[in-house]
Write an enzyme that holds these catalytic residues in place. Structure first.
Site, PDB file in Angstrom:
ATOM      1  N   HIS B 153       0.855  -1.195   0.000  1.00 41.44           N
ATOM      2  CA  HIS B 153       0.000   0.000   0.000  1.00 41.44           C
ATOM      3  C   HIS B 153       0.885   1.236   0.000  1.00 41.44           C
ATOM      4  O   HIS B 153       2.101   1.130   0.145  1.00 41.44           O
ATOM      5  CB  HIS B 153      -0.913   0.030   1.239  1.00 41.44           C
ATOM      6  N   HIS B 198      -5.647  -1.749   4.814  1.00 43.57           N
ATOM      7  CA  HIS B 198      -5.492  -0.590   3.924  1.00 43.57           C
ATOM      8  C   HIS B 198      -4.811  -0.977   2.623  1.00 43.57           C
ATOM      9  O   HIS B 198      -3.842  -1.723   2.593  1.00 43.57           O
ATOM     10  CB  HIS B 198      -4.817   0.625   4.561  1.00 43.57           C
ATOM     11  N   HIS B 213       4.858   7.389   2.121  1.00 48.25           N
ATOM     12  CA  HIS B 213       5.637   6.156   2.041  1.00 48.25           C
ATOM     13  C   HIS B 213       4.998   5.099   1.154  1.00 48.25           C
ATOM     14  O   HIS B 213       3.792   5.111   0.918  1.00 48.25           O
ATOM     15  CB  HIS B 213       5.897   5.570   3.436  1.00 48.25           C
ATOM     16  N   HIS B 245       1.843   0.175  15.302  1.00 47.01           N
ATOM     17  CA  HIS B 245       0.822   1.203  15.083  1.00 47.01           C
ATOM     18  C   HIS B 245      -0.448   0.835  15.846  1.00 47.01           C
ATOM     19  O   HIS B 245      -0.825  -0.338  15.899  1.00 47.01           O
ATOM     20  CB  HIS B 245       0.423   1.285  13.609  1.00 47.01           C
ATOM     21  N   TYR B 254      10.115   2.160   9.604  1.00 45.96           N
ATOM     22  CA  TYR B 254      10.160   3.130   8.513  1.00 45.96           C
ATOM     23  C   TYR B 254      11.592   3.589   8.269  1.00 45.96           C
ATOM     24  O   TYR B 254      12.342   3.825   9.224  1.00 45.96           O
ATOM     25  CB  TYR B 254       9.316   4.361   8.842  1.00 45.96           C
ATOM     26  N   GLU B 264       8.236   1.616   4.125  1.00 52.31           N
ATOM     27  CA  GLU B 264       7.873   0.866   5.321  1.00 52.31           C
ATOM     28  C   GLU B 264       7.990  -0.618   4.995  1.00 52.31           C
ATOM     29  O   GLU B 264       7.669  -1.037   3.884  1.00 52.31           O
ATOM     30  CB  GLU B 264       6.411   1.156   5.714  1.00 52.31           C
TER      31      GLU B 264
END
Lengths: 108, 306
Positions: B153, B198, B213, B245, B254, B264
């Site tokens: 993503h 996501h 990112h 997260h 990251y 990431e």
């Protein structure tokens, strides 16, 4: 890397540190745990560590035209992560972290 | 599965300042496989477990950042329907001919309200993951570096998050999976076209068209720690992590490529189903929403973009 080393002075803060030949000035600053130039991506992309070199000689590697124009580069402006000293340097901080909408909202 | 005829983010085109250091980074350190080059000097790569020919395109330019992200759709009929729906929504669409990117069919390109360029396509040549389709082994030997499995993503920064949300949910039929809000104002939106939590995400930012990112999937938390070791071993510019997260629950680290584009690698988020309800994070809890362990905002993570 040869043994030559140069003194970098950040005029805004009076901070001084040593940068070896072949090392970029942001990396030398970070390695010696000094502060004064804001640190971003360290790759010439984000523009956060933008400085103006007021005296001294250096070589510059390719950096984002989004943040340093051809005219600026000719006038001694560059990103500290892409500047390699070949003499002692005096630099002035031009860049900085941009505002974050998220962080701003947290303060409310 | 989701109602969307969009399947997944299938490619991302990133600009790099110098190709050779970029290739050392993406090929040797992240472990993507170089699969082709073209007459424009672009280099095509893929994660080892991706089936289509490529998922990352690198292009040398005078400024880093993202050119576009492309989503694969289920078939040509869906591509035509989505093109019509995008136009009805008010988007200007453009057809990029087949093979403008090698191995890729015709692409429908459009600009979303935050200024980012998105593409849809229905066909890309099949390469496979090298393990075969009959009685395969679980993974191939000889992988390099972080051994990234796939491009997963991207997170993009821009101003009109509300316009993007409308376009992605109403036209492309993505689901809103998680969001950060301050009262009525949406500060961040996480969107899925699949079972992933996501497939694309947006954070509110005054400038249009910024890239935060590109994310690549790893298998385990141990592999995230191993990626952290490789980052120090090879003096790669670290942004932050390894950490967790709150949003998406991802276990993550990251770092930056040699041109300052953020990457990431992560594992361990959760499964999204289209009958789930979105999760909301409030601005006063933003610290733990983003970095669940530190519970503090990191100014660099939030504001450094290309």
């Amino acid at each position: 890397m040869n043994s030559a080393a140069f003194e970098i002075v950040i005029e805004d803060t009076g901070e001084r540190f040593t940068c070896a030949a072949g090392e970029n000035i942001l990396k030398a600053m970070e390695r010696l745990q000094r502060k004064g130039i804001p640190v971003g991506c360290r790759g010439g992309g984000c523009g956060v560590c933008k400085v103006k070199v007021n005296s001294g000689a250096y070589t510059a590697r390719k950096m984002s035209r989004e943040h340093v124009s051809v005219d600026e580069e000719a006038g001694g402006v560059g990103l500290a992560c892409r500047l390699f000293p070949i003499s002692d340097l005096n630099v002035e901080v031009v860049g900085g972290l941009r505002k974050s909408v998220l962080a701003e909202r947290l303060r409310h | 599965m989701a109602q969307s005829s969009v399947i997944r983010p299938g490619h991302i085109s990133l600009r790099v300042l110098d190709m050779e250091p970029a290739l050392v980074h993406y090929r040797e350190r992240m472990g993507l496989q170089e699969v082709d080059r073209d007459a424009h000097g672009r280099v095509y790569l893929k994660g080892w477990d991706e089936q289509d020919w490529f998922s990352v395109v690198l292009r040398e330019a005078d400024r880093p950042g993202m050119d576009y992200v492309g989503f694969k759709v289920i078939n040509e009929a869906a591509l035509n329907t989505l093109e019509r729906d995008l136009r009805a929504f008010g988007c200007t669409t453009e057809r990029i001919p087949a093979d403008e990117l090698k191995h890729c069919g015709e692409r429908v390109r459009f600009t979303i309200p935050t200024g980012h360029v998105i593409e849809l396509y229905a066909r890309k040549d099949y390469m496979g993951n090298g393990l075969g389709r009959v009685n395969p082994d679980p993974w191939p030997e000889g992988l390099k570096g972080m051994q990234a499995q796939r491009f997963d993503h991207c997170l993009l920064y821009g101003d009109d998050l509300d316009g993007n949300l409308k376009l992605f949910t109403e036209v492309l039929k993505f689901d809103l999976t998680e969001q950060v809000v301050d009262g009525d104002l949406k500060l961040a939106t996480f969107l899925s076209c699949s079972n992933k939590v996501h497939d694309i995400a947006f954070i509110r930012h005054p400038e249009k068209g910024k890239f935060h990112h590109a994310s690549f999937l790893l298998g385990t938390w141990e592999e995230v720690l191993r990626a952290a070791d490789l980052i120090s071993m090879h003096d790669i510019s670290l942004d932050l992590g390894p950490t967790r997260h709150g949003i998406t629950r991802g276990r993550t680290i990251y770092f930056f490529d040699p041109s300052g584009n953020r990457n990431e690698v992560f594992c361990g988020d959760y499964t999204w189903y289209p009958d789930h309800q979105p999760i909301t994070w409030t601005a006063d809890q933003l610290g733990r929403a983003i970095f669940y362990h530190d519970r503090k905002l990191n100014q660099n993570f939030l504001s450094v973009v290309t």
